[in-house]
Design an enzyme around this catalytic site. Structure first.
Site, PDB file in Angstrom:
ATOM      1  N   ARG A  49      -3.975 -11.001 -12.536  1.00 40.94           N
ATOM      2  CA  ARG A  49      -4.329 -10.570 -11.370  1.00 40.94           C
ATOM      3  C   ARG A  49      -5.384 -11.372 -10.618  1.00 40.94           C
ATOM      4  NH1 ARG A  49      -8.716  -7.339 -10.880  1.00 40.94           N
ATOM      5  NH2 ARG A  49      -8.726  -6.556 -12.844  1.00 40.94           N
TER       6      ARG A  49
ATOM      7  N   LYS B  34       6.918 -10.913   7.741  1.00 42.89           N
ATOM      8  CA  LYS B  34       7.557 -11.301   8.817  1.00 42.89           C
ATOM      9  C   LYS B  34       8.231 -12.793   8.709  1.00 42.89           C
ATOM     10  CE  LYS B  34       6.037  -7.041  10.470  1.00 42.89           C
ATOM     11  NZ  LYS B  34       5.600  -6.305   9.564  1.00 42.89           N
TER      12      LYS B  34
ATOM     13  N   ASP C 296      -5.187 -10.129  13.796  1.00 45.60           N
ATOM     14  CA  ASP C 296      -3.936 -10.119  13.181  1.00 45.60           C
ATOM     15  C   ASP C 296      -3.075 -11.250  14.097  1.00 45.60           C
ATOM     16  OD1 ASP C 296      -1.153  -9.526  12.738  1.00 45.60           O
ATOM     17  OD2 ASP C 296      -1.650  -7.476  12.675  1.00 45.60           O
TER      18      ASP C 296
ATOM     19  N   TYR D 259      -1.961  -2.652  16.134  1.00 45.68           N
ATOM     20  CA  TYR D 259      -0.751  -2.423  15.152  1.00 45.68           C
ATOM     21  C   TYR D 259      -1.209  -1.047  14.886  1.00 45.68           C
ATOM     22  CZ  TYR D 259       2.062  -2.640  10.754  1.00 45.68           C
ATOM     23  OH  TYR D 259       2.904  -2.227   9.732  1.00 45.68           O
TER      24      TYR D 259
END
Length: 398
Positions: free
Chosen positions: A61, A214, A189, A114
């Site tokens: 991790r 994306k 963003d 968003y």
């Protein structure tokens, strides 16, 4: 360990994408995908950090060669101090906000952000005692008038989600710089432009966030978010990311790294096709406005032209007044445009959009329904034919 032969700052982004994020000393072009949780130490002393040969890795991790390659590539593209990866774009936005905010703090949030980011502010952050004020995307330098003594962050999105206003990021950061030590952390963003078309940290932003799902991944087959930070925020981002146990699966990291290699080529096609279709849509009698910042008709075109190197394949159209049934006839009959969320993949998508649901500071008022289009990699003439048939169906229904 990532390759020290990474491209120099003078190298073009296309070359950086092809050569950045390699594994040092490896003969393989593609870095190996490391599936690992447990890391073995040579000794107790090494586990305690007291060995003459410190352990490079401690637990899956906390980093692997796979995560480091993608992080290094994004860091280089963004011009950042460092990058962390999260399981999605939405989680990247929330982790970044949690890293710079605490109970009793206040955040300024661009109206039209968003939807999931707004939901996080109105939900989990509010429950933790963090207050959010939404502001006009066109506030510019006037943002300083909204800053309170407990304002610790200003969150931007460029362009605004669904409605595509372009905030003047440079004016906002310059104005905030005047606050000196009281200057809030500025986050953005930057999913729409990616650092290939816009580098926020070069414009005074502290944290650049992407839904790498994306354009970085580009193939609609993986979820991943990135948070790249400059020196004012990097330590907080890195610490919070680790404390929350955030990690992304190695296969998703690999898909993002593989997608990144062709991102510049894909974005060029997305841009060209989207502009061609956007210009054509401006000629259709059923369309009232096309909300695409790279069009001269866009109210904020000058900001886009001044600050951005390009435009991606996502934009909206405002239809002339028509019924819900007419919009459904338009969209339901499309053959090449899928009806689905997300964007940035190779396939074209269309959704009915409802901006009023994510606007409070400046109410959204439009003459007709809004449709958001994601222009994929199909032949432009085929997409235009599909849209033309759809708009003909809309006109027939009225």
């Amino acid at each position: 360990m990532t390759d020290s032969r990474n491209a120099s700052p003078a190298t073009s982004p296309m070359t950086r994408l092809a050569h950045g994020g390699r594994v040092e000393g490896s003969p393989f072009v593609n870095p190996p995908v490391v599936h690992a949780s447990t890391v073995l130490f040579e000794s107790v002393a090494q586990m305690k950090g007291k060995s003459a040969t410190p352990a490079r890795y401690t637990y899956g991790r906390r980093g692997t060669p796979t995560s480091e390659t993608l992080e290094a590539l994004i860091t280089e593209l963004e011009g950042a101090e460092g990058t962390v990866l999260t399981p999605s774009g939405a989680s990247a936005c929330v982790v970044a906000l949690m890293a710079v905010l605490k109970t009793g703090d206040h955040v300024l949030m661009i109206d039209g952000v968003y939807g999931p980011t707004r939901a996080a502010c109105d939900g989990i952050l509010k429950r933790f005692g963090i207050e959010t004020t939404y502001f006009d995307p066109h506030v510019g330098a006037g943002v300083v008038d909204l800053v309170r003594p407990n304002t610790r962050a200003v969150f931007l999105e460029s362009p605004a989600s669904l409605t595509f206003e372009m905030p003047d990021v440079a004016a906002i950061t310059r104005a905030l710089d005047g606050l000196g030590a009281a200057r809030p952390i500025v986050l953005i963003d930057n999913t729409w432009a990616t650092p290939l078309f816009y580098r926020p940290l070069d414009h005074g932003v502290d944290v650049s966030i992407m839904a790498a799902t994306k354009y970085v991944v580009g193939h609609s087959d993986a979820l991943i978010g990135t948070i790249a930070a400059g020196p004012r925020a990097w330590a907080k981002i890195k610490s919070t990311h680790g404390d929350l146990g955030m990690f992304t699966g190695p296969d998703d990291m690999y898909l993002a790294l593989r997608g990144a290699r062709t991102m510049a080529v894909r974005l060029a096609h997305h841009q060209e096709s989207a502009l061609t279709i956007a210009r054509w849509l401006e000629t259709r009698p059923e369309v009232s406005r096309v909300l695409h910042p790279a069009l001269p008709s866009h109210p904020d075109h000058a900001i886009w032209k001044r600050d951005f190197e390009g435009a991606s394949g996502l934009f909206s159209i405002v239809l002339k007044p028509c019924s819900e049934e007419a919009v459904a006839a338009f969209l339901d009959g499309l053959a090449l445009f899928g009806l689905g969320y997300s964007w940035g993949g190779y396939e074209s998508l269309a959704i009915p959009a409802f901006p009023s649901a994510i606007r409070t500071a400046v109410p959204w008022v439009a003459e007709g329904p809004v449709v958001r289009l994601q222009i994929g990699l199909e032949a432009t003439e085929d997409l235009i034919a599909d849209l033309a048939a759809g708009l003909d169906r809309l006109a027939a229904r009225g």
